[in-house]
Each structure stands twice: as structure tokens, then as C-alpha cells.
Design an enzyme around this catalytic site. Structure first.
Site, PDB file in Angstrom:
ATOM      1  N   LYS A   1       0.854  -1.190   0.000  1.00  0.00           N
ATOM      2  CA  LYS A   1       0.000   0.000   0.000  1.00  0.00           C
ATOM      3  C   LYS A   1       0.886   1.234   0.000  1.00  0.00           C
ATOM      4  CE  LYS A   1      -2.347  -0.673   3.778  1.00  0.00           C
ATOM      5  NZ  LYS A   1      -3.184  -0.521   4.988  1.00  0.00           N
TER       6      LYS A   1
ATOM      7  N   LYS B   1      -7.357  -5.761  -2.798  1.00  0.00           N
ATOM      8  CA  LYS B   1      -8.188  -5.082  -1.801  1.00  0.00           C
ATOM      9  C   LYS B   1      -8.722  -3.764  -2.366  1.00  0.00           C
ATOM     10  CE  LYS B   1      -6.157  -4.633   2.140  1.00  0.00           C
ATOM     11  NZ  LYS B   1      -4.999  -4.354   3.039  1.00  0.00           N
TER      12      LYS B   1
END
Length: 251
Positions: free
Chosen positions: A29, A87
Site C-alpha cells: 500500500k 483489496k
């Protein structure tokens, strides 16, 4: 319960590789672009190459808007770059119907390329602060779109934590709803070792952490430390053992 650790760079991923025996999923991320901020495709590829082949890589595609086409392309980019878990933070979806539309597009884009990839519909424990879908709607959104998992994180990283917004009994209901639909249930949001008792007891499948394994507990300026990953895993394992034999763990 699987341990997901979120490095934000190749250098941090190398630290995760040093602690590979203590973690289950390496999550890519970019924290400076949001709670589920998306990193660059080349960073996903480099991290995939940096960690052991038997450790799956997860990648966030961002705190996304209600733009199914845009999000589907981003998700395809993540899976093409080597991510096994994709995700999607449904930040801009204000109704379950919008969330389902976005996630159906993502599921198609990802599964057409890699059928065994796992798609995660992610919502936010502090949804009331940003106006997105209710946390307890996520399992139904994930199930109706064909996703594999439902996840809760926190959108605003201001020191508040998962249980500050969704207390343990509500998180337990989230996990129950996910399991009832055949989904994995993932929980994150400034989780600490002190939270592992209730997370274990409610049957959480995946716990996601960053700050708890960074120096100084700081997800932004601290760097992931292998010894902190090992300590977090040891505490997870302790709670798992005590839960199995029915002995309350002492925090």
C-alpha cells in the site's frame, strides 16, 4: 488467524522478508495516499520479487470512487503486477448497490486474468465520518458481487482505532455475517497486541497491521522492524493456544 503486514516500499518489504517465517501475507500500500492508498505497479512487482515465493502478496487499489470502470482497471493492474489478494476500499460508495456494482466489475476484471486470485471488499469502521457504506453492509456487498473476503479498516488515521468506532461485539457480528456467506473476514485499523484477544475469540481470519510493527508504533515515519513482527506473531500464537484450550488470555 493470518497475519498481514503492510510495507510501503521495497526496502520495508526486505525487512518483511527477514521476518517471513512470522507473517502470512505481504500487503502493498501507499499510506500517504490514504488508508488503502494504492502503490505503483512496479513497486508491487518489486515487492513480489523481494519476498519468498510462498508468501502471497496483497495489493490495495486505493480508497476508490464510485467509478466501476476506473476501479476495475486499477484492480487488473494490481493482479497483473503479481498480487494474489486484491483489496478495494469502497470509500466513494454511499449505498450497498454502488458497492456491489464496483465490486462486480473488480471481480470480473481480476478473475478473468487470474481465477485463483482473492478479491477483498474493504470498508471502514469510521464510515460515519466519511459518508460511505455502513460497515455491516460489507459482507453482503462482498457476497453478492462474488468477492472472496470482507474487510474493515479505518479511513482516517488520526490515532483512533478499529474498536473505537466498531466495538468488539459489532466486529464479531461482521465476522459472523462474513462466515455465513462463505467469506473470509479481515480486520485492521491501528490494531495492537492488546486487541488480539477479542480478534481471536470472534474468529477473525486475517488481521492487518502496520503501525504495531513499525519502530515507535508510527505507521508514517516508523519503519517495519523484523523483531516487532516476530513479537506480534508470538502474541497471536499465544492467544490462539489459549483460545483453543479455553483458557482466557491475560492482556
Amino acid at each position: 488467524m493470518l497475519l498481514l503486514i503492510s510495507p510501503d516500499s521495497v526496502e520495508e518489504a526486505l525487512g518483511c522478508a527477514e521476518a517471513a517465517e512470522h507473517l502470512d501475507i505481504v500487503d502493498v500500500k501507499k499510506p500517504d495516499e490514504g488508508s488503502l492508498g494504492a502503490n505503483f505497479p512496479w513497486v508491487i512487482r518489486e515487492i513480489r520479487d523481494a519476498v519468498p515465493a510462498d508468501k502471497p502478496v496483497s495489493a490495495t487499489v486505493g480508497d476508490v470512487p464510485y467509478k466501476p470502470g476506473t476501479v476495475a482497471q486499477a484492480a487488473l493492474g494490481a493482479v497483473v503486477s503479481g498480487a494474489m489478494y486484491i483489496k478495494v476500499g469502497l470509500y466513494g460508495c454511499t449505498t450497498p448497490e454502488q458497492g456491489i456494482e464496483v465490486m462486480r466489475a473488480v471481480v470480473r476484471a481480476v478473475k478473468d486474468h487470474r481465477p485463483d486470485a482473492l478479491v477483498v471488499a474493504s470498508g471502514y469502521a469510521d464510515a460515519h465520518r466519511i459518508g460511505c457504506v455502513n460497515p455491516l453492509a460489507l459482507p453482503d456487498i462482498a457476497a453478492r458481487s462474488g468477492a472472496d473476503a470482507a474487510m474493515l479498516d479505518t479511513a482516517i488515521k488520526d490515532g483512533t482505532r478499529l474498536f473505537d468506532h466498531v466495538p468488539p461485539e459489532v466486529c464479531a457480528e461482521f465476522v459472523r455475517l462474513a462466515h455465513a456467506s462463505g467469506l473470509l473476514a479481515a480486520l485492521a485499523g491501528s490494531v495492537t497486541q492488546a486487541d488480539l484477544g477479542p480478534l481471536t475469540r470472534m474468529g477473525t481470519d486475517i488481521v492487518g497491521v502496520r503501525g504495531a510493527v513499525c519502530e515507535g508504533g508510527d505507521r508514517n515515519t516508523g519503519r517495519i522492524q523484523p523483531h516487532l513482527v516476530a513479537a506480534f506473531r508470538a502474541e497471536m500464537d499465544r492467544h490462539a493456544r489459549e483460545h483453543t484450550v479455553g483458557v482466557p488470555a491475560v492482556n
